[in-house]
Design a protein around this motif. Structure first.
Motif, PDB file in Angstrom:
ATOM      1  N   TYR A 117       0.691  -1.182   0.031  1.00 38.97           N
ATOM      2  CA  TYR A 117      -0.479   0.029  -0.051  1.00 38.97           C
ATOM      3  C   TYR A 117       0.727   0.972   0.050  1.00 38.97           C
ATOM      4  O   TYR A 117       0.695   2.166   0.049  1.00 38.97           O
ATOM      5  CB  TYR A 117      -1.505   0.252   0.880  1.00 38.97           C
ATOM      6  N   SER A 118       1.987   0.911   0.282  1.00 34.62           N
ATOM      7  CA  SER A 118       3.200   3.122   0.393  1.00 34.62           C
ATOM      8  C   SER A 118       3.456   2.938  -1.096  1.00 34.62           C
ATOM      9  O   SER A 118       3.589   3.226  -1.154  1.00 34.62           O
ATOM     10  CB  SER A 118       4.418   1.951   1.286  1.00 34.62           C
ATOM     11  N   PHE A 119       3.318   2.081  -1.667  1.00 34.86           N
ATOM     12  CA  PHE A 119       2.958   2.530  -3.129  1.00 34.86           C
ATOM     13  C   PHE A 119       1.681   2.709  -3.886  1.00 34.86           C
ATOM     14  O   PHE A 119       2.254   2.649  -5.557  1.00 34.86           O
ATOM     15  CB  PHE A 119       4.435   1.251  -4.079  1.00 34.86           C
ATOM     16  N   ASN A 138       4.918   8.238  -2.957  1.00 36.04           N
ATOM     17  CA  ASN A 138       4.085   8.393  -1.379  1.00 36.04           C
ATOM     18  C   ASN A 138       5.099   8.532  -0.429  1.00 36.04           C
ATOM     19  O   ASN A 138       5.034   9.851   0.662  1.00 36.04           O
ATOM     20  CB  ASN A 138       3.174   7.505  -0.770  1.00 36.04           C
ATOM     21  N   TYR A 139       6.653   8.392  -1.112  1.00 34.11           N
ATOM     22  CA  TYR A 139       7.850   8.492  -0.248  1.00 34.11           C
ATOM     23  C   TYR A 139       7.801   9.921  -0.593  1.00 34.11           C
ATOM     24  O   TYR A 139       8.485  10.433   0.709  1.00 34.11           O
ATOM     25  CB  TYR A 139       8.413   7.100  -0.505  1.00 34.11           C
ATOM     26  N   ARG A 140       8.343  10.908  -2.502  1.00 32.94           N
ATOM     27  CA  ARG A 140       8.056  11.763  -1.955  1.00 32.94           C
ATOM     28  C   ARG A 140       7.551  13.208  -1.452  1.00 32.94           C
ATOM     29  O   ARG A 140       8.014  13.835  -1.324  1.00 32.94           O
ATOM     30  CB  ARG A 140       8.116  11.555  -3.445  1.00 32.94           C
ATOM     31  N   LYS A 150      -0.105   7.241   1.892  1.00 33.73           N
ATOM     32  CA  LYS A 150       0.632   7.986   2.598  1.00 33.73           C
ATOM     33  C   LYS A 150       1.521   7.783   3.647  1.00 33.73           C
ATOM     34  O   LYS A 150       2.530   7.246   4.431  1.00 33.73           O
ATOM     35  CB  LYS A 150       0.652   9.227   2.106  1.00 33.73           C
ATOM     36  N   ALA A 151       0.223   7.087   4.629  1.00 35.65           N
ATOM     37  CA  ALA A 151       0.314   6.963   5.920  1.00 35.65           C
ATOM     38  C   ALA A 151       1.055   4.799   5.984  1.00 35.65           C
ATOM     39  O   ALA A 151       2.263   5.338   7.032  1.00 35.65           O
ATOM     40  CB  ALA A 151      -0.920   6.439   6.725  1.00 35.65           C
ATOM     41  N   SER A 152       0.712   4.736   5.109  1.00 32.16           N
ATOM     42  CA  SER A 152       1.967   3.017   4.758  1.00 32.16           C
ATOM     43  C   SER A 152       3.316   4.072   4.790  1.00 32.16           C
ATOM     44  O   SER A 152       4.116   3.245   5.476  1.00 32.16           O
ATOM     45  CB  SER A 152       1.881   2.176   4.043  1.00 32.16           C
ATOM     46  N   ALA A 153       3.484   4.071   3.599  1.00 34.26           N
ATOM     47  CA  ALA A 153       5.140   4.996   3.980  1.00 34.26           C
ATOM     48  C   ALA A 153       5.715   5.327   4.795  1.00 34.26           C
ATOM     49  O   ALA A 153       7.016   5.067   4.788  1.00 34.26           O
ATOM     50  CB  ALA A 153       5.335   5.748   2.030  1.00 34.26           C
ATOM     51  N   MET A 154       5.136   6.191   5.156  1.00 35.07           N
ATOM     52  CA  MET A 154       5.654   6.633   6.769  1.00 35.07           C
ATOM     53  C   MET A 154       6.549   6.086   7.772  1.00 35.07           C
ATOM     54  O   MET A 154       6.665   5.764   8.236  1.00 35.07           O
ATOM     55  CB  MET A 154       4.917   7.950   7.231  1.00 35.07           C
TER      56      MET A 154
END
Length: 311
Positions: free
Chosen positions: A41-43, A59-61, A278-282
């Motif tokens: 999900y982070s992607f 999301n990481y950006r 975005k929350a998953s990336a965080m």
């Protein structure tokens, strides 16, 4: 040649696996699967009302471009870099007190440990009342010495120091670990040092600290991980100050976002803004940072232990 198992041994292995099977299913369903799913999900662009859409590293950006992430991370690093050593020192000093022989030592140990078993929400509500600038006990105590207490939870200059005071109050578990470590240091070391004329400070830094160095670093790792997960206290404080929660659709981090911790902003990103991707990336960035710091401190533990001559 491989030894053949008897029927009884095979039956014991099967029964053991069956007994462990509920835990294995729970571990896979509630730990392994969510971990893998959050990485996927982070992607993606994902929220509860739409199917995941692959967006790559977008999301990481967004995480690195978000100024609130920087603010939340700086607040969290304050708790990691300041509260961790302060709590550890406080726990060690308390442990040194309760390892001495004096009347009422058992009661003193109980009193020091008691804050650690009080539910966090209840304890936080009590501290909110104690930090009240008008009726709180803390400012009343300061007034006895002619000092005007600050608005602890409303002034951005003092909010994190209030959290630090709350955290130092509940160091009972760390105190018990340090107490057991102190009792394992051979008394003959102290007796030899006294014969050689070493004072209390010299005995502390040359015998006590090296003797329990491995325990101190291990507790520092645990406290650091807990500091990176700092959430419940600030959530209760913000909810209480806003009358039961943040405004709809708005993530709150206290006065000037001074207590917006990284896990709290992650929570708001997921369940206030519904930006699950975005929350998953965080979450994964936090996992990577904590893993790196834990690895470094684990290596430091091994080196300190070797230098201290601890087996």
């Amino acid at each position: 040649m491989k030894k053949q198992l008897t029927i009884q041994q095979k039956r014991n292995e099967r029964n053991g696996f069956l007994f462990a099977l509920p835990w294995i299913i729970g571990f896979i369903g509630f730990s392994v699967y969510p971990l893998i799913a959050s990485l996927y999900y982070s992607f993606t662009e994902f929220n509860p009302v739409m199917a995941p859409k692959w967006v790559g590293v977008e999301n990481y950006r967004n995480v690195f471009d978000d100024p609130l992430v920087v603010k939340a991370l700086s607040n969290t690093l304050f708790m990691v870099l300041v509260s961790t050593p302060v709590n550890l020192i406080a726990a060690l000093l308390l442990a040194m007190v309760v390892t001495r022989n004096f009347k009422g030592r058992g009661l003193t140990r109980t009193i020091f440990f008691l804050p650690s078993v009080i539910p966090m929400v209840a304890a936080t509500m009590v501290w909110i009342w104690m930090f009240d600038p008008t009726y709180g006990y803390i400012n009343h105590f300061l007034s006895l010495f002619g000092m005007e207490g600050p608005s602890w939870l409303m002034d951005p200059r003092f909010t994190k120091w209030a959290l630090l005071l709350m955290g130092t109050w509940s160091t009972g578990t760390t105190m018990l670990v340090c107490m057991n470590a102190l009792q394992d240091v051979p008394r003959s070391y102290y007796e030899s040092a006294e014969i050689d004329g070493a004072n209390a400070i010299q005995r502390f830094f040359h015998i006590t600290v090296p003797g329990i160095a491995h325990v101190l670093v291990y507790q520092a790792v645990l406290n650091m991980i807990n500091a990176f997960q700092y959430f419940q206290q600030v959530y209760v404080i913000i909810s209480a100050s806003s009358g039961g929660g943040s405004n709809a659709g708005v993530a709150s981090g206290g006065p000037a976002n001074s207590i917006l911790m990284y896990p709290l902003y992650l929570f708001h990103t997921a369940f206030t803004y519904f930006d699950m991707g975005k929350a998953s990336a965080m979450a994964w960035l936090l996992f990577i940072v904590v893993s790196i710091l834990t690895f470094v401190m684990t290596k430091a533990t091994k080196r300190i232990t070797e230098n201290a001559g601890v087996e």
